[in-house]
Design a protein around this motif. Structure first.
Motif, PDB file in Angstrom:
ATOM      1  N   HIS A  14      45.201  74.859 -64.060  1.00 35.78           N
ATOM      2  CA  HIS A  14      46.279  73.911 -63.755  1.00 35.78           C
ATOM      3  C   HIS A  14      47.649  74.523 -63.962  1.00 35.78           C
ATOM      4  N   ARG A  18      49.434  66.657 -63.940  1.00 35.58           N
ATOM      5  CA  ARG A  18      49.841  65.383 -63.354  1.00 35.58           C
ATOM      6  C   ARG A  18      48.827  64.311 -63.732  1.00 35.58           C
ATOM      7  N   ARG A  60      43.142  73.134 -59.948  1.00 37.16           N
ATOM      8  CA  ARG A  60      44.044  72.005 -59.724  1.00 37.16           C
ATOM      9  C   ARG A  60      45.481  72.493 -59.653  1.00 37.16           C
ATOM     10  N   SER A  61      45.613  73.752 -59.324  1.00 37.39           N
ATOM     11  CA  SER A  61      46.936  74.338 -59.226  1.00 37.39           C
ATOM     12  C   SER A  61      47.673  73.738 -58.036  1.00 37.39           C
ATOM     13  N   VAL A  62      48.942  73.370 -58.219  1.00 39.98           N
ATOM     14  CA  VAL A  62      49.697  72.871 -57.069  1.00 39.98           C
ATOM     15  C   VAL A  62      50.266  74.017 -56.242  1.00 39.98           C
ATOM     16  N   SER A  63      50.222  75.209 -56.832  1.00 35.36           N
ATOM     17  CA  SER A  63      50.735  76.367 -56.118  1.00 35.36           C
ATOM     18  C   SER A  63      49.623  76.977 -55.279  1.00 35.36           C
ATOM     19  N   SER A 139      53.406  71.508 -48.071  1.00 39.48           N
ATOM     20  CA  SER A 139      52.791  70.203 -48.313  1.00 39.48           C
ATOM     21  C   SER A 139      53.872  69.163 -48.568  1.00 39.48           C
ATOM     22  N   TRP A 140      53.393  67.923 -48.764  1.00 37.93           N
ATOM     23  CA  TRP A 140      54.256  66.778 -49.043  1.00 37.93           C
ATOM     24  C   TRP A 140      55.259  66.537 -47.917  1.00 37.93           C
ATOM     25  N   ASN A 256      43.089  68.723 -47.017  1.00 35.41           N
ATOM     26  CA  ASN A 256      43.751  69.146 -48.256  1.00 35.41           C
ATOM     27  C   ASN A 256      42.718  69.583 -49.284  1.00 35.41           C
ATOM     28  N   THR A 258      43.383  70.649 -52.629  1.00 37.69           N
ATOM     29  CA  THR A 258      43.583  70.155 -54.006  1.00 37.69           C
ATOM     30  C   THR A 258      44.010  68.706 -53.868  1.00 37.69           C
ATOM     31  N   GLU A 260      45.095  64.909 -53.880  1.00 38.41           N
ATOM     32  CA  GLU A 260      45.862  64.004 -54.724  1.00 38.41           C
ATOM     33  C   GLU A 260      45.311  62.613 -54.481  1.00 38.41           C
TER      34      GLU A 260
END
Ligand code: ADP
Ligand code: MG
Length: 296
Positions: A14, A18, A60-63, A139-140, A256, A258, A260
């Motif tokens: 991670h 979050r 669960r890395s956002v990168s 993303s996002w 996706n 990872t 959310e």
């Protein structure tokens, strides 16, 4: 974190923790015989021939880069990762995803790719405006832009060309899909679609990060088929599939890696992190490794 003999040793890779990661930690905590290790990507330094002793790593890395490269190292050294590095690589790149969907004949919005501004404009004209221009990695909804005509497209491309990363000079374009104010997100865990939502928004970019609102959606046979086909096309695992509902059926916009899910638990009433923890543990127990049964 208990050290129990015979427990499955699962690491969660991670960065920022979050709500999703907290819920996953709780879900693994509820499972019997799990020795959970939290692996902060900001602290790890991979040494040659390190021995980890993990039965699996859940990324669960956002990168995109950290999650991908860490998984490549773990897998190369014999530790299965969820999802696999290959799945992360495909899902993290919109062009690789489109090519995987195309190869598997999964319906998706029409897309084109160009490397030159004029060639990109020609491709947009050929598709017809409005056109959506997206960075291949991102993303996002960041830098996802809609051009309603040639003038808008010209200035968009000019801005893209001025950005330093090579990624912004790969012009990935999609035909704009009139999706009726919402898109659909479905959560695939292994061979099941465990939950689905509609993301409604006044903005054409329906990302919940941009204020999109989630509402439960019953999983029809058609939706299930589209999602499982898309999941299989990218290699399978735990995946959030984004789709547009059109008069001609579902089009898969992206997959996706990872996922959310914080805004989807309450409206659907589905324990998504619980299903994920169960999936990882069952795969570890089966010794099926990172690929999962959906892998082709
Ligand atoms: N071709 C398209 N037609 C209509 N809406 C689109 C299209 N592509 C993207 N969108 C909208 O923009 C949002 C962000 O685009 P997406 O491809 O999902 O990028 P990101 O990975 O940044 O979320 C989508 O959730 C969707 O609402
Ligand atoms: Mg998206």
């Amino acid at each position: 974190m208990s050290e129990r003999f015979g427990a499955a040793r699962i690491a969660i890779l991670h960065g920022v923790v979050r709500r999703e990661e907290k819920l996953l930690i709780e879900a693994f905590g509820r499972a019997a015989e799990v020795d959970l290790v939290l692996l902060d990507e900001r602290e790890i330094a991979f040494a040659p021939a390190s021995v980890y002793g993990f039965d699996a790593v859940l990324s669960r890395s956002v990168s995109f880069s950290r999650g991908l490269y860490a998984r490549r190292i773990f897998e190369a050294r014999g530790v299965p990762c969820f999802n696999s590095a290959r799945v992360a690589e495909i899902c993290g790149d919109k062009l690789l995803t489109s090519l995987a969907l195309e190869r598997a004949s999964v319906p998706q919005p029409e897309f084109r790719v160009a490397f030159d501004e004029t060639a990109a404009l020609d491709a947009m004209e050929a598709m017809g405006f409005p056109v959506v221009l997206k960075p291949v990695v991102g993303s996002w909804g960041r830098l996802v832009a809609r051009a309603d005509d040639r003038d808008a497209a010209e200035s968009l491309l000019e801005h893209r060309a001025a950005l330093p990363s090579y990624m912004h000079h790969v012009y990935y374009m999609q035909r704009y899909v009139d999706k009726g104010g919402y898109d659909v997100r479905a959560f695939v865990v292994g061979e099941r679609v465990v939950a689905a939502i509609r993301r409604l928004s006044a903005n054409w970019r329906t990302n919940t990060h941009r204020g999109g609102r989630a509402e439960a959606l019953a999983v029809s046979e058609e939706l299930e088929f589209a999602c499982l086909s898309a999941a299989r096309a990218v290699g399978g695992g735990m995946l959030a599939i984004d789709l547009f509902e059109t008069v001609d059926g579902y089009l898969v916009n992206e997959v996706n890696d990872t996922m959310e899910f914080r805004n989807s638990i309450e409206p659907t009433g589905v324990d998504i992190p619980g299903a994920m923890a169960e999936h990882v543990l069952s795969q570890v127990m089966e010794g099926a490794g990172a690929c999962g049964r959906l892998a082709s």
